[in-house]
Design a protein around this motif. Structure first.
Motif, PDB file in Angstrom:
ATOM      1  N   LEU A   1       0.828  -1.211   0.000  1.00 56.85           N
ATOM      2  CA  LEU A   1       0.000   0.000   0.000  1.00 56.85           C
ATOM      3  C   LEU A   1       0.863   1.263   0.000  1.00 56.85           C
ATOM      4  O   LEU A   1       0.460   2.290  -0.549  1.00 56.85           O
ATOM      5  CB  LEU A   1      -0.917   0.023   1.236  1.00 56.85           C
ATOM      6  N   ASN A   2       2.018   1.182   0.673  1.00 58.63           N
ATOM      7  CA  ASN A   2       2.959   2.296   0.744  1.00 58.63           C
ATOM      8  C   ASN A   2       2.350   3.552   1.372  1.00 58.63           C
ATOM      9  O   ASN A   2       2.659   4.671   0.980  1.00 58.63           O
ATOM     10  CB  ASN A   2       3.494   2.632  -0.663  1.00 58.63           C
ATOM     11  N   HIS A   3       1.480   3.357   2.381  1.00 56.49           N
ATOM     12  CA  HIS A   3       0.852   4.490   3.071  1.00 56.49           C
ATOM     13  C   HIS A   3       1.627   4.884   4.327  1.00 56.49           C
ATOM     14  O   HIS A   3       1.483   6.009   4.823  1.00 56.49           O
ATOM     15  CB  HIS A   3      -0.583   4.143   3.475  1.00 56.49           C
ATOM     16  N   PHE A   4       2.424   3.949   4.859  1.00 59.43           N
ATOM     17  CA  PHE A   4       3.174   4.184   6.092  1.00 59.43           C
ATOM     18  C   PHE A   4       4.276   3.137   6.178  1.00 59.43           C
ATOM     19  O   PHE A   4       4.306   2.183   5.388  1.00 59.43           O
ATOM     20  CB  PHE A   4       2.260   4.081   7.330  1.00 59.43           C
ATOM     21  N   ASP A   5       5.192   3.310   7.112  1.00 61.36           N
ATOM     22  CA  ASP A   5       6.255   2.330   7.316  1.00 61.36           C
ATOM     23  C   ASP A   5       5.706   1.141   8.097  1.00 61.36           C
ATOM     24  O   ASP A   5       5.011   1.318   9.112  1.00 61.36           O
ATOM     25  CB  ASP A   5       7.424   2.958   8.071  1.00 61.36           C
ATOM     26  N   VAL A   6       6.012  -0.053   7.658  1.00 57.94           N
ATOM     27  CA  VAL A   6       5.440  -1.265   8.233  1.00 57.94           C
ATOM     28  C   VAL A   6       6.556  -2.145   8.805  1.00 57.94           C
ATOM     29  O   VAL A   6       7.612  -2.308   8.188  1.00 57.94           O
ATOM     30  CB  VAL A   6       4.643  -2.046   7.170  1.00 57.94           C
ATOM     31  N   TYR A   7       6.284  -2.699   9.997  1.00 53.98           N
ATOM     32  CA  TYR A   7       7.295  -3.488  10.694  1.00 53.98           C
ATOM     33  C   TYR A   7       6.713  -4.812  11.181  1.00 53.98           C
ATOM     34  O   TYR A   7       5.541  -4.902  11.540  1.00 53.98           O
ATOM     35  CB  TYR A   7       7.844  -2.719  11.900  1.00 53.98           C
ATOM     36  N   GLU A   8       7.599  -5.818  11.216  1.00 56.58           N
ATOM     37  CA  GLU A   8       7.215  -7.138  11.714  1.00 56.58           C
ATOM     38  C   GLU A   8       7.873  -7.433  13.058  1.00 56.58           C
ATOM     39  O   GLU A   8       7.534  -8.416  13.710  1.00 56.58           O
ATOM     40  CB  GLU A   8       7.616  -8.199  10.682  1.00 56.58           C
ATOM     41  N   HIS A   9       8.799  -6.550  13.497  1.00 58.40           N
ATOM     42  CA  HIS A   9       9.512  -6.759  14.749  1.00 58.40           C
ATOM     43  C   HIS A   9       9.415  -5.489  15.591  1.00 58.40           C
ATOM     44  O   HIS A   9       9.786  -4.400  15.134  1.00 58.40           O
ATOM     45  CB  HIS A   9      10.973  -7.104  14.488  1.00 58.40           C
ATOM     46  N   LEU A  10       8.942  -5.636  16.829  1.00 60.07           N
ATOM     47  CA  LEU A  10       8.712  -4.479  17.699  1.00 60.07           C
ATOM     48  C   LEU A  10       9.977  -3.686  17.990  1.00 60.07           C
ATOM     49  O   LEU A  10       9.947  -2.458  18.089  1.00 60.07           O
ATOM     50  CB  LEU A  10       8.090  -4.939  19.021  1.00 60.07           C
ATOM     51  N   GLU A  11      11.094  -4.375  18.148  1.00 60.09           N
ATOM     52  CA  GLU A  11      12.322  -3.672  18.508  1.00 60.09           C
ATOM     53  C   GLU A  11      12.771  -2.692  17.418  1.00 60.09           C
ATOM     54  O   GLU A  11      13.552  -1.771  17.678  1.00 60.09           O
ATOM     55  CB  GLU A  11      13.450  -4.667  18.816  1.00 60.09           C
ATOM     56  N   GLU A  12      12.248  -2.840  16.216  1.00 58.11           N
ATOM     57  CA  GLU A  12      12.614  -1.951  15.121  1.00 58.11           C
ATOM     58  C   GLU A  12      11.797  -0.665  15.103  1.00 58.11           C
ATOM     59  O   GLU A  12      12.180   0.307  14.458  1.00 58.11           O
ATOM     60  CB  GLU A  12      12.447  -2.675  13.774  1.00 58.11           C
ATOM     61  N   CYS A  13      10.668  -0.665  15.806  1.00 58.42           N
ATOM     62  CA  CYS A  13       9.774   0.493  15.711  1.00 58.42           C
ATOM     63  C   CYS A  13       9.362   1.089  17.055  1.00 58.42           C
ATOM     64  O   CYS A  13       9.271   2.320  17.189  1.00 58.42           O
ATOM     65  CB  CYS A  13       8.519   0.138  14.907  1.00 58.42           C
ATOM     66  N   LEU A  14       9.122   0.261  18.067  1.00 57.32           N
ATOM     67  CA  LEU A  14       8.625   0.767  19.348  1.00 57.32           C
ATOM     68  C   LEU A  14       9.558   1.796  19.995  1.00 57.32           C
ATOM     69  O   LEU A  14       9.080   2.841  20.457  1.00 57.32           O
ATOM     70  CB  LEU A  14       8.342  -0.397  20.301  1.00 57.32           C
ATOM     71  N   PRO A  15      10.877   1.582  20.041  1.00 57.58           N
ATOM     72  CA  PRO A  15      11.743   2.583  20.680  1.00 57.58           C
ATOM     73  C   PRO A  15      11.734   3.938  19.973  1.00 57.58           C
ATOM     74  O   PRO A  15      12.057   4.958  20.591  1.00 57.58           O
ATOM     75  CB  PRO A  15      13.135   1.933  20.589  1.00 57.58           C
ATOM     76  N   GLN A  16      11.347   3.961  18.690  1.00 52.79           N
ATOM     77  CA  GLN A  16      11.324   5.219  17.938  1.00 52.79           C
ATOM     78  C   GLN A  16      10.077   6.054  18.206  1.00 52.79           C
ATOM     79  O   GLN A  16      10.058   7.250  17.928  1.00 52.79           O
ATOM     80  CB  GLN A  16      11.340   4.939  16.434  1.00 52.79           C
ATOM     81  N   ALA A  17       9.021   5.426  18.727  1.00 51.32           N
ATOM     82  CA  ALA A  17       7.695   6.047  18.775  1.00 51.32           C
ATOM     83  C   ALA A  17       7.545   7.020  19.936  1.00 51.32           C
ATOM     84  O   ALA A  17       7.980   6.752  21.061  1.00 51.32           O
ATOM     85  CB  ALA A  17       6.624   4.974  18.854  1.00 51.32           C
ATOM     86  N   ASP A  18       6.896   8.153  19.640  1.00 45.17           N
ATOM     87  CA  ASP A  18       6.501   9.097  20.687  1.00 45.17           C
ATOM     88  C   ASP A  18       5.103   8.773  21.199  1.00 45.17           C
ATOM     89  O   ASP A  18       4.798   8.981  22.373  1.00 45.17           O
ATOM     90  CB  ASP A  18       6.510  10.524  20.138  1.00 45.17           C
TER      91      ASP A  18
END
Length: 268
Positions: free
Chosen positions: A46-63
């Motif tokens: 879809l290319n609407h947002f960045d998509v992740y399959e592993h939490l460690e790749e995205c959760l620490p970045q999130a506000d």
């Protein structure tokens, strides 16, 4: 502000798609996580947002983190998340029956917003009630509200009792409307209308009535008086409903949903 949506089921994806259209975010600031490789692959296309399959790749970045998983998955999810959580992150729960206190304890977090969305969010007509822990600032709460509003409208309520109460009205409410619609569809078919004509008659009647209600300050009772004349057809229908105690039964149904919401919170 980087925002993460955990869980790309119906409700999670609805909010992700809504927020993707928000002026507050852009594609690089919106992340979606899901454990299913098939779901991740489909969402990447879809290319609407960045998509992740592993939490460690995205959760620490999130506000800000929207949690949109089934309530019975929360304990397992919280254990996986806890070591990656920081004190400044804001967690917005879309999970029915999971209390703010449980989320705070499960994640070791303080800033928690609990919300109750409903199904029409999928078409931008949803209503979401929400309340927050005292650690969430007014500015942060405004940011949350702006994101919740991407799927319709939101209302801030004083405490979690109102979240359970809104479950009985708006959360479960679309099902009550569909129940009433289904009864009218069955009546129309029994009267001889085709399936398509029955759908048009019923759906346009509901849509027209809601539009009249929203665009005027008149109460439902006043609108009923305008439609029903003494000795007429509408009065016959309304008298039948009154004789069968329909109004009280609808109220009891809403309270049954409310009571069950409270029970679910206690079970968790």
């Amino acid at each position: 502000m980087k925002t993460l949506v955990i869980g790309a089921g119906n409700m999670g994806l609805t909010y992700a798609e809504g927020m993707a259209q928000s002026a507050m975010l852009n594609r690089r600031n919106l992340m979606v996580f899901d454990k299913s490789a098939d779901v991740v692959m489909r969402l990447k296309d879809l290319n609407h947002f960045d998509v992740y399959e592993h939490l460690e790749e995205c959760l620490p970045q999130a506000d800000m983190v929207f949690i949109a998983v089934k309530p019975y998955h929360c304990d397992e999810l919280f254990k996986e998340m806890k070591s990656m959580v920081n004190k400044d992150q804001i967690f917005v729960s879309l999970m029915a029956g999971v209390t703010i206190n449980k989320i705070q304890e499960g994640l070791g977090a303080k800033k928690v917003v609990r919300s109750m969305p409903n199904l029409p969010a999928q078409v931008g007509k949803g209503v979401t009630s929400y309340t927050a822990s005292k650690e969430v600032s007014r500015v942060e709460l405004l940011m949350v509200r702006n994101l919740l509003d991407t799927t319709g409208e939101s209302i801030h309520v004083e405490n979690e009792n109102f979240i359970d109460a809104s479950t009985g009205i708006s959360g479960s409410g679309p099902a009550y409307v569909f129940y009433f619609m289904n009864s009218m569809l069955e009546a129309a078919r029994k009267m001889g209308f085709s399936k398509n004509d029955s759908k048009v008659l019923v759906s346009q009647t509901f849509e027209g009535a809601v539009t009249l209600f929203n665009e005027n300050d008149l109460s439902p009772d006043t609108w009923m008086e305008r439609v029903a004349s003494k000795g007429g057809t509408t009065r016959a229908a309304l008298d039948s409903m009154d004789d069968n105690n329909v109004k009280e039964l609808i109220k009891e149904a809403a309270y049954a949903a409310f009571d069950r919401a409270v029970e679910l919170g206690e079970e968790k």
